[in-house]
Motif scaffolding. Structure first.
Motif, mmCIF file in Angstrom:
data_model
loop_
_atom_site.group_PDB
_atom_site.id
_atom_site.type_symbol
_atom_site.label_atom_id
_atom_site.label_comp_id
_atom_site.label_asym_id
_atom_site.label_seq_id
_atom_site.Cartn_x
_atom_site.Cartn_y
_atom_site.Cartn_z
ATOM 1 N N PRO A 36 6.730 -3.755 -1.768
ATOM 2 C CA PRO A 36 5.393 -4.221 -1.405
ATOM 3 C C PRO A 36 4.314 -3.912 -2.441
ATOM 4 C CG PRO A 36 5.938 -2.241 -0.178
ATOM 5 C CD PRO A 36 7.168 -2.630 -0.959
ATOM 6 N N HIS A 37 4.566 -2.964 -3.327
ATOM 7 C CA HIS A 37 3.528 -2.564 -4.284
ATOM 8 C C HIS A 37 4.092 -2.537 -5.700
ATOM 9 C CE1 HIS A 37 0.520 -1.534 -1.250
ATOM 10 N NE2 HIS A 37 1.491 -0.982 -0.535
ATOM 11 N N CYS A 38 3.188 -2.442 -6.678
ATOM 12 C CA CYS A 38 3.588 -2.429 -8.098
ATOM 13 C C CYS A 38 4.559 -1.283 -8.373
ATOM 14 C CB CYS A 38 2.368 -2.281 -8.990
ATOM 15 S SG CYS A 38 1.125 -3.545 -8.740
ATOM 16 N N LEU A 43 5.476 3.336 -0.527
ATOM 17 C CA LEU A 43 5.706 2.720 0.781
ATOM 18 C C LEU A 43 4.866 3.485 1.798
ATOM 19 C CD1 LEU A 43 7.369 0.471 2.203
ATOM 20 C CD2 LEU A 43 8.978 2.260 2.868
ATOM 21 N N HIS A 44 3.949 2.750 2.427
ATOM 22 C CA HIS A 44 3.030 3.385 3.371
ATOM 23 C C HIS A 44 3.596 3.362 4.785
ATOM 24 C CE1 HIS A 44 0.277 2.143 -0.010
ATOM 25 N NE2 HIS A 44 0.088 3.452 0.075
ATOM 26 N N ALA A 45 3.104 4.304 5.580
ATOM 27 C CA ALA A 45 3.571 4.450 6.963
ATOM 28 C C ALA A 45 3.226 3.207 7.788
ATOM 29 C CB ALA A 45 2.925 5.689 7.583
ATOM 30 N N ILE A 48 -0.650 1.136 8.779
ATOM 31 C CA ILE A 48 -1.836 1.385 7.949
ATOM 32 C C ILE A 48 -1.966 0.433 6.766
ATOM 33 C CG2 ILE A 48 -1.933 3.822 8.607
ATOM 34 C CD1 ILE A 48 -0.867 4.498 5.792
ATOM 35 N N CYS A 49 -0.895 -0.304 6.439
ATOM 36 C CA CYS A 49 -0.944 -1.163 5.247
ATOM 37 C C CYS A 49 -0.289 -2.508 5.571
ATOM 38 C CB CYS A 49 -0.228 -0.477 4.084
ATOM 39 S SG CYS A 49 -0.136 -1.487 2.594
ATOM 40 N N ARG A 50 -1.037 -3.561 5.371
ATOM 41 C CA ARG A 50 -0.516 -4.885 5.736
ATOM 42 C C ARG A 50 0.694 -5.294 4.898
ATOM 43 N NH1 ARG A 50 -4.767 -9.428 3.835
ATOM 44 N NH2 ARG A 50 -3.087 -10.715 4.619
ATOM 45 N N TRP A 51 0.751 -4.856 3.634
ATOM 46 C CA TRP A 51 1.888 -5.225 2.772
ATOM 47 C C TRP A 51 3.142 -4.466 3.196
ATOM 48 C CZ3 TRP A 51 -0.145 -9.318 1.397
ATOM 49 C CH2 TRP A 51 -1.410 -9.419 0.859
ATOM 50 N N CYS A 52 3.001 -3.169 3.427
ATOM 51 C CA CYS A 52 4.168 -2.370 3.812
ATOM 52 C C CYS A 52 4.638 -2.719 5.233
ATOM 53 C CB CYS A 52 3.847 -0.890 3.690
ATOM 54 S SG CYS A 52 3.591 -0.374 1.965
ATOM 55 N N ASP A 53 3.712 -3.121 6.086
ATOM 56 C CA ASP A 53 4.094 -3.488 7.450
ATOM 57 C C ASP A 53 4.942 -4.759 7.492
ATOM 58 O OD1 ASP A 53 2.897 -1.283 8.477
ATOM 59 O OD2 ASP A 53 1.252 -2.343 9.471
#
Ligand SMILES: [Zn+2]
Length: 105
Positions: A36-38, A43-45, A48-53
């Motif tokens: 989800p990120h560069c 990886l977020h819980a 809290i994060c639309r990309w990681c969700d």
């Protein structure tokens, strides 16, 4: 105690149980869903994060493997987030906007 809201990994195991190993199932998941990120270790819980969700199975795997989410201190039974460990706690999101939490809409 099982978490009723947890994402089940059972469909992955069931789908691959007859012809592939669990590791092959995980490999397929990783290859079919880009990080989800560069920083691929970010990886977020959940929640809290639309990309990681968008990657609930990755989040479930991280919990299963006992790895803390990015920006969270590990508990007694977890190891640190690999990005926080390598770059310093919270450093990936401070240096590159693409690694920051994007709150759900
Ligand atoms: Zn995220």
């Amino acid at each position: 105690m099982p978490d009723a809201d947890a994402v089940s990994l059972a469909p992955l195991r069931t789908a691959h149980a007859d012809r592939m190993s669990w590791s092959k199932a995980v490999q397929d998941l990783v290859e079919s869903t880009p990080p989800p990120h560069c920083d691929q270790a970010v990886l977020h819980a959940p929640g809290i994060c639309r990309w990681c969700d968008q990657l609930p199975q990755w989040q479930a795997l991280r919990e299963l493997w006992g790895i803390a989410f990015t920006g969270e201190q590990p508990t007694d039974t977890q190891i640190s987030c690999p990005s926080d460990f390598r770059r310093g706690f919270g450093a990936a999101g401070q240096r590159w906007p693409g690694n920051r939490i994007e709150p759900p809409a």
